[in-house]
Design a protein around this motif. Structure first.
Motif, PDB file in Angstrom:
ATOM      1  N   GLU A 102       6.134  11.776   3.097  1.00 26.08           N
ATOM      2  CA  GLU A 102       5.491  10.985   4.151  1.00 26.08           C
ATOM      3  C   GLU A 102       5.527   9.495   3.825  1.00 26.08           C
ATOM      4  N   ALA A 103       5.292   9.149   2.574  1.00 24.62           N
ATOM      5  CA  ALA A 103       5.324   7.741   2.173  1.00 24.62           C
ATOM      6  C   ALA A 103       6.746   7.184   2.272  1.00 24.62           C
ATOM      7  N   ASP A 104       7.730   8.002   1.964  1.00 29.82           N
ATOM      8  CA  ASP A 104       9.137   7.621   2.090  1.00 29.82           C
ATOM      9  C   ASP A 104       9.417   7.214   3.542  1.00 29.82           C
ATOM     10  N   TYR A 105       9.050   8.086   4.462  1.00 27.29           N
ATOM     11  CA  TYR A 105       9.245   7.809   5.890  1.00 27.29           C
ATOM     12  C   TYR A 105       8.518   6.533   6.300  1.00 27.29           C
ATOM     13  N   GLN A 106       7.278   6.387   5.850  1.00 29.48           N
ATOM     14  CA  GLN A 106       6.486   5.234   6.256  1.00 29.48           C
ATOM     15  C   GLN A 106       7.028   3.929   5.692  1.00 29.48           C
ATOM     16  N   LEU A 107       7.596   3.969   4.492  1.00 28.91           N
ATOM     17  CA  LEU A 107       8.159   2.752   3.912  1.00 28.91           C
ATOM     18  C   LEU A 107       9.333   2.248   4.746  1.00 28.91           C
ATOM     19  N   HIS A 108      10.249   3.144   5.077  1.00 29.56           N
ATOM     20  CA  HIS A 108      11.392   2.725   5.877  1.00 29.56           C
ATOM     21  C   HIS A 108      10.939   2.200   7.245  1.00 29.56           C
ATOM     22  N   SER A 109       9.957   2.857   7.845  1.00 34.09           N
ATOM     23  CA  SER A 109       9.441   2.410   9.140  1.00 34.09           C
ATOM     24  C   SER A 109       8.774   1.046   9.022  1.00 34.09           C
ATOM     25  N   ASN A 168       3.355  14.523  -8.684  1.00 34.45           N
ATOM     26  CA  ASN A 168       4.331  15.530  -8.254  1.00 34.45           C
ATOM     27  C   ASN A 168       3.909  16.174  -6.929  1.00 34.45           C
ATOM     28  N   ASP A 169       3.594  15.300  -5.960  1.00 29.18           N
ATOM     29  CA  ASP A 169       3.131  15.735  -4.646  1.00 29.18           C
ATOM     30  C   ASP A 169       4.258  15.498  -3.637  1.00 29.18           C
ATOM     31  N   GLU A 171       0.835  -1.213   0.000  1.00 28.68           N
ATOM     32  CA  GLU A 171       0.000   0.000   0.000  1.00 28.68           C
ATOM     33  C   GLU A 171       0.864   1.255   0.000  1.00 28.68           C
ATOM     34  N   ILE A 172       1.968   1.230   0.739  1.00 27.03           N
ATOM     35  CA  ILE A 172       2.867   2.391   0.776  1.00 27.03           C
ATOM     36  C   ILE A 172       3.558   2.577  -0.572  1.00 27.03           C
ATOM     37  N   LEU A 173       3.963   1.488  -1.197  1.00 26.01           N
ATOM     38  CA  LEU A 173       4.584   1.586  -2.521  1.00 26.01           C
ATOM     39  C   LEU A 173       3.619   2.195  -3.534  1.00 26.01           C
ATOM     40  N   ASP A 174       2.342   1.826  -3.438  1.00 27.28           N
ATOM     41  CA  ASP A 174       1.331   2.410  -4.325  1.00 27.28           C
ATOM     42  C   ASP A 174       1.232   3.912  -4.110  1.00 27.28           C
ATOM     43  N   ARG A 175       1.294   4.330  -2.841  1.00 28.12           N
ATOM     44  CA  ARG A 175       1.211   5.768  -2.546  1.00 28.12           C
ATOM     45  C   ARG A 175       2.456   6.506  -3.019  1.00 28.12           C
ATOM     46  N   LEU A 176       3.608   5.869  -2.903  1.00 32.35           N
ATOM     47  CA  LEU A 176       4.844   6.484  -3.413  1.00 32.35           C
ATOM     48  C   LEU A 176       4.756   6.704  -4.922  1.00 32.35           C
ATOM     49  N   GLN A 177       4.287   5.684  -5.629  1.00 31.93           N
ATOM     50  CA  GLN A 177       4.150   5.784  -7.079  1.00 31.93           C
ATOM     51  C   GLN A 177       3.161   6.885  -7.457  1.00 31.93           C
ATOM     52  N   ARG A 178       2.048   6.923  -6.761  1.00 34.59           N
ATOM     53  CA  ARG A 178       1.018   7.923  -7.057  1.00 34.59           C
ATOM     54  C   ARG A 178       1.515   9.334  -6.744  1.00 34.59           C
ATOM     55  N   ALA A 179       2.226   9.491  -5.639  1.00 37.84           N
ATOM     56  CA  ALA A 179       2.742  10.808  -5.262  1.00 37.84           C
ATOM     57  C   ALA A 179       3.750  11.308  -6.296  1.00 37.84           C
ATOM     58  N   TRP A 180       4.574  10.392  -6.819  1.00 34.67           N
ATOM     59  CA  TRP A 180       5.541  10.787  -7.839  1.00 34.67           C
ATOM     60  C   TRP A 180       4.821  11.202  -9.115  1.00 34.67           C
ATOM     61  N   GLU A 181       3.809  10.443  -9.531  1.00 37.13           N
ATOM     62  CA  GLU A 181       3.056  10.756 -10.749  1.00 37.13           C
ATOM     63  C   GLU A 181       2.333  12.094 -10.629  1.00 37.13           C
ATOM     64  N   GLY A 186      13.397  12.842  -9.245  1.00 36.34           N
ATOM     65  CA  GLY A 186      13.014  11.991  -8.129  1.00 36.34           C
ATOM     66  C   GLY A 186      12.713  10.566  -8.563  1.00 36.34           C
ATOM     67  N   LYS A 187      12.891  10.280  -9.860  1.00 32.41           N
ATOM     68  CA  LYS A 187      12.549   8.940 -10.345  1.00 32.41           C
ATOM     69  C   LYS A 187      13.497   7.880  -9.808  1.00 32.41           C
ATOM     70  N   ARG A 188      14.764   8.232  -9.662  1.00 22.80           N
ATOM     71  CA  ARG A 188      15.709   7.238  -9.135  1.00 22.80           C
ATOM     72  C   ARG A 188      15.362   6.878  -7.699  1.00 22.80           C
ATOM     73  N   LEU A 189      14.980   7.881  -6.916  1.00 22.91           N
ATOM     74  CA  LEU A 189      14.553   7.604  -5.550  1.00 22.91           C
ATOM     75  C   LEU A 189      13.340   6.677  -5.544  1.00 22.91           C
ATOM     76  N   LEU A 190      12.391   6.961  -6.424  1.00 21.08           N
ATOM     77  CA  LEU A 190      11.192   6.117  -6.519  1.00 21.08           C
ATOM     78  C   LEU A 190      11.586   4.691  -6.879  1.00 21.08           C
ATOM     79  N   GLU A 191      12.432   4.533  -7.882  1.00 23.12           N
ATOM     80  CA  GLU A 191      12.835   3.194  -8.327  1.00 23.12           C
ATOM     81  C   GLU A 191      13.548   2.427  -7.211  1.00 23.12           C
ATOM     82  N   GLN A 192      14.374   3.139  -6.442  1.00 23.25           N
ATOM     83  CA  GLN A 192      15.076   2.487  -5.345  1.00 23.25           C
ATOM     84  C   GLN A 192      14.095   2.012  -4.274  1.00 23.25           C
ATOM     85  N   HIS A 193      13.122   2.842  -3.958  1.00 22.35           N
ATOM     86  CA  HIS A 193      12.136   2.460  -2.953  1.00 22.35           C
ATOM     87  C   HIS A 193      11.268   1.292  -3.440  1.00 22.35           C
TER      88      HIS A 193
END
Length: 261
Positions: A156-163, A149-150, A137-147, A203-210
């Motif tokens: 927030e999704a970045d923080y939540q993924l690591h947690s 540009n939010d 669910e967090i990965l979906d939000r990361l992808q959506r936020a990148w698309e 920010g695409k590389r960050l997204l791909e890494q996550h």
């Protein structure tokens, strides 16, 4: 924001002769397991008493005992919360100093790199169905936020993924310690995601890494998950070093321009 804590999802009815001790045991167990973290608000007294099937006076006795043990704190008019468990990692003056001191920043990244690599390996080995659903669910939000540009949602999704990955390690000590570390990250101390994005370009590389990190955990591939976590933190470190060096070159070039003018 953290999801609403539903009492029926965490607590079990009590039919023990020592009611208060049984309540204490359940709450302490959830804290020890890293499920209840510092700052988490407990359900209301009424909800908790009903779910545990205990009287409110017995529940109050248990909460008071937990407060005396330093595990729970009660705020008048607000309710009961899990008390600070790992202490304040750094005082404000030291935080300010670290924010201005490059070696301290890279020490922070070095610490995170080792801990997150370890956490990712454990998570891939131990993640439950619920953990994997949360990460998906967090990965979906990361992808959506990148698309979209939010940047706020992305941060927030970045923080939540690591947690979520640390939580999936099922290692309570790691969970509590990293929760304190991530609190600094969330405040923007040491880690400026907007700066990283400026180095990255889009920010695409960050997204791909996550996405790679999260998917490796979901797939149960411990070696791949650890590698992805280490590669991500290496990218963060390299990006900041590149940015610092670029800023220094620009500053020197400006001084030369002023002297030659």
């Amino acid at each position: 924001m953290p999801s609403k804590l539903t009492p029926t999802s965490l607590f079990e009815p009590i039919d023990h002769e020592s009611v208060s001790e049984a309540v204490i045991s359940q709450i302490e167990g959830l804290i020890a397991a890293g499920i209840l973290k510092q700052g988490r608000k407990l359900p209301s007294e009424r909800e908790l008493a009903e779910t545990l099937n205990v009287s409110r006076p017995k529940l109050r006795d248990a909460l008071q005992a937990l407060e005396e043990r330093g595990l729970v704190t009660t705020r008048h008019g607000e309710g009961s919360f899990i008390a600070p468990l790992t202490g304040q990692a750094m005082m404000p003056a030291l935080l300010d100093l670290y924010g201005r001191h490059e070696p301290a920043f890279f020490d922070y990244l070095e610490y995170r790199r080792e801990q997150e690599g370890f956490a990712a390996r454990l998570a891939a080995q131990r993640a439950t169905k619920a953990d994997k659903e949360r990460i998906t669910e967090i990965l979906d939000r990361l992808q959506r936020a990148w698309e979209e540009n939010d940047p706020d949602s992305s941060r927030e999704a970045d923080y939540q993924l690591h947690s979520a990955i640390v939580d999936a390690s099922q290692n309570a000590t790691l969970i509590h310690i990293m929760a304190s570390i991530y609190h600094l990250t969330r405040q923007g101390v040491f880690y400026n995601r907007a700066y990283l994005k400026s180095i990255d370009g889009t920010g695409k590389r960050l997204l791909e890494q996550h996405l790679e990190l999260g998917q490796a955990v979901i797939d149960g591939d411990a070696e791949r998950a650890e590698k992805a976590a280490l590669a991500h933190l290496d990218f963060v470190e390299d990006s900041f070093r590149t940015g610092i060096e670029r800023s220094q070159r620009e500053a020197m070039a400006e001084k030369r321009r002023l002297l030659s003018g």
